[in-house]
Scaffold this motif. Sequence first.
Motif, PDB file in Angstrom:
ATOM      1  N   SER A  51       0.825  -1.340  -0.122  1.00 20.48           N
ATOM      2  CA  SER A  51      -0.227   0.324   0.075  1.00 20.48           C
ATOM      3  C   SER A  51       0.767   1.725  -0.143  1.00 20.48           C
ATOM      4  N   VAL A  52       0.288   2.080  -0.649  1.00 26.84           N
ATOM      5  CA  VAL A  52       1.214   3.874  -0.446  1.00 26.84           C
ATOM      6  C   VAL A  52      -0.034   4.682  -0.269  1.00 26.84           C
ATOM      7  N   GLU A  53      -0.079   5.460   1.435  1.00 30.29           N
ATOM      8  CA  GLU A  53      -0.534   6.155   0.967  1.00 30.29           C
ATOM      9  C   GLU A  53      -1.891   5.436   1.895  1.00 30.29           C
ATOM     10  N   GLY A  54      -2.091   4.375   2.650  1.00 26.46           N
ATOM     11  CA  GLY A  54      -3.039   3.668   2.587  1.00 26.46           C
ATOM     12  C   GLY A  54      -3.800   2.645   1.892  1.00 26.46           C
ATOM     13  N   ASP A  55      -4.160   2.965   0.500  1.00 30.26           N
ATOM     14  CA  ASP A  55      -4.219   2.394  -0.723  1.00 30.26           C
ATOM     15  C   ASP A  55      -3.610   1.275  -0.695  1.00 30.26           C
ATOM     16  N   ARG A  56      -4.396   0.174  -1.210  1.00 32.80           N
ATOM     17  CA  ARG A  56      -3.930  -1.113  -1.534  1.00 32.80           C
ATOM     18  C   ARG A  56      -3.396  -0.938  -3.218  1.00 32.80           C
ATOM     19  N   ILE A  57      -1.495  -0.909  -3.714  1.00 33.76           N
ATOM     20  CA  ILE A  57      -1.827  -0.607  -5.108  1.00 33.76           C
ATOM     21  C   ILE A  57      -1.291  -1.901  -5.772  1.00 33.76           C
ATOM     22  N   TRP A  58      -0.715  -2.916  -4.874  1.00 33.38           N
ATOM     23  CA  TRP A  58      -0.399  -4.537  -5.307  1.00 33.38           C
ATOM     24  C   TRP A  58      -0.475  -5.551  -4.646  1.00 33.38           C
ATOM     25  N   CYS A  59      -1.398  -6.422  -4.964  1.00 35.04           N
ATOM     26  CA  CYS A  59      -0.868  -7.651  -4.664  1.00 35.04           C
ATOM     27  C   CYS A  59      -1.033  -8.500  -5.181  1.00 35.04           C
ATOM     28  N   THR A  60      -0.923  -9.958  -4.431  1.00 35.90           N
ATOM     29  CA  THR A  60      -0.454 -11.196  -5.219  1.00 35.90           C
ATOM     30  C   THR A  60      -1.040 -12.435  -3.682  1.00 35.90           C
ATOM     31  N   ASP A  61      -1.172 -13.540  -4.982  1.00 37.92           N
ATOM     32  CA  ASP A  61      -1.673 -15.026  -3.947  1.00 37.92           C
ATOM     33  C   ASP A  61      -0.669 -15.058  -2.974  1.00 37.92           C
ATOM     34  N   PRO A  62      -0.858 -15.326  -1.800  1.00 39.99           N
ATOM     35  CA  PRO A  62       0.285 -15.498  -0.576  1.00 39.99           C
ATOM     36  C   PRO A  62       0.574 -16.656  -1.035  1.00 39.99           C
ATOM     37  N   ARG A  63      -0.087 -18.204  -1.471  1.00 42.15           N
ATOM     38  CA  ARG A  63       0.344 -18.835  -1.007  1.00 42.15           C
ATOM     39  C   ARG A  63       0.992 -19.349  -2.791  1.00 42.15           C
ATOM     40  N   GLU A  64       1.540 -18.269  -3.579  1.00 45.76           N
ATOM     41  CA  GLU A  64       2.218 -19.057  -4.615  1.00 45.76           C
ATOM     42  C   GLU A  64       3.572 -17.678  -4.606  1.00 45.76           C
ATOM     43  N   TRP A  65       4.703 -17.967  -5.345  1.00 43.63           N
ATOM     44  CA  TRP A  65       6.545 -17.153  -5.441  1.00 43.63           C
ATOM     45  C   TRP A  65       5.454 -15.908  -5.461  1.00 43.63           C
ATOM     46  N   ILE A  66       6.077 -15.169  -4.551  1.00 41.62           N
ATOM     47  CA  ILE A  66       6.416 -13.916  -4.722  1.00 41.62           C
ATOM     48  C   ILE A  66       7.356 -13.555  -5.336  1.00 41.62           C
ATOM     49  N   ASP A  67       7.319 -12.580  -6.105  1.00 45.14           N
ATOM     50  CA  ASP A  67       8.020 -11.480  -6.712  1.00 45.14           C
ATOM     51  C   ASP A  67       8.025 -10.195  -6.142  1.00 45.14           C
ATOM     52  N   ALA A  68       9.596 -10.491  -5.519  1.00 49.93           N
ATOM     53  CA  ALA A  68       9.150  -9.083  -4.532  1.00 49.93           C
ATOM     54  C   ALA A  68       9.466  -7.356  -5.862  1.00 49.93           C
ATOM     55  N   MET A  69      10.210  -7.683  -6.794  1.00 51.70           N
ATOM     56  CA  MET A  69      10.426  -6.576  -7.495  1.00 51.70           C
ATOM     57  C   MET A  69       9.189  -6.475  -8.448  1.00 51.70           C
ATOM     58  N   ASP A  70       8.409  -7.431  -8.341  1.00 48.37           N
ATOM     59  CA  ASP A  70       6.653  -6.490  -9.118  1.00 48.37           C
ATOM     60  C   ASP A  70       5.767  -5.576  -7.804  1.00 48.37           C
ATOM     61  N   ALA A  71       5.959  -5.811  -6.388  1.00 47.54           N
ATOM     62  CA  ALA A  71       5.973  -4.890  -5.799  1.00 47.54           C
ATOM     63  C   ALA A  71       6.678  -3.553  -5.736  1.00 47.54           C
ATOM     64  N   VAL A  72       8.131  -3.437  -6.386  1.00 47.55           N
ATOM     65  CA  VAL A  72       8.981  -2.209  -5.971  1.00 47.55           C
ATOM     66  C   VAL A  72       8.364  -1.980  -7.684  1.00 47.55           C
ATOM     67  N   THR A  73       8.194  -2.497  -8.596  1.00 47.33           N
ATOM     68  CA  THR A  73       7.265  -1.533 -10.207  1.00 47.33           C
ATOM     69  C   THR A  73       6.385  -1.429  -9.500  1.00 47.33           C
TER      70      THR A  73
END
Length: 85
Positions: A51-73
């Motif tokens: 989240s940025v300023e309380g707004d969720r901007i990116w979510c992924t399925d926590p059961r899957e592999w998480i690509d942290a670079m997608d979060a950075v992007t």
Amino acid sequence: MAEIAIEYSTGSRLRSEAETARRLIDVYLGDRADVDSVTLSPSRESVFCVSVEGDRIWCTDPREWIDAMDAVTAVRRRLSEVGGS
């Protein structure tokens, strides 16, 4: 100044994934004047979101592999939209 939060469902693997995402956001975006802080936020929900300023901007399925670079992007994109740069 933007506050960035990484929300993750409690669990041993996801805390590690959240810490990795926080480190990468700090490395790639931490020197920006418009980033105030990057925090971890454990949740009872089954989520892995940024989240940025309380707004969720990116979510992924926590059961899957998480690509942290997608979060950075996603954070970079949101900051550019808000800041116009």
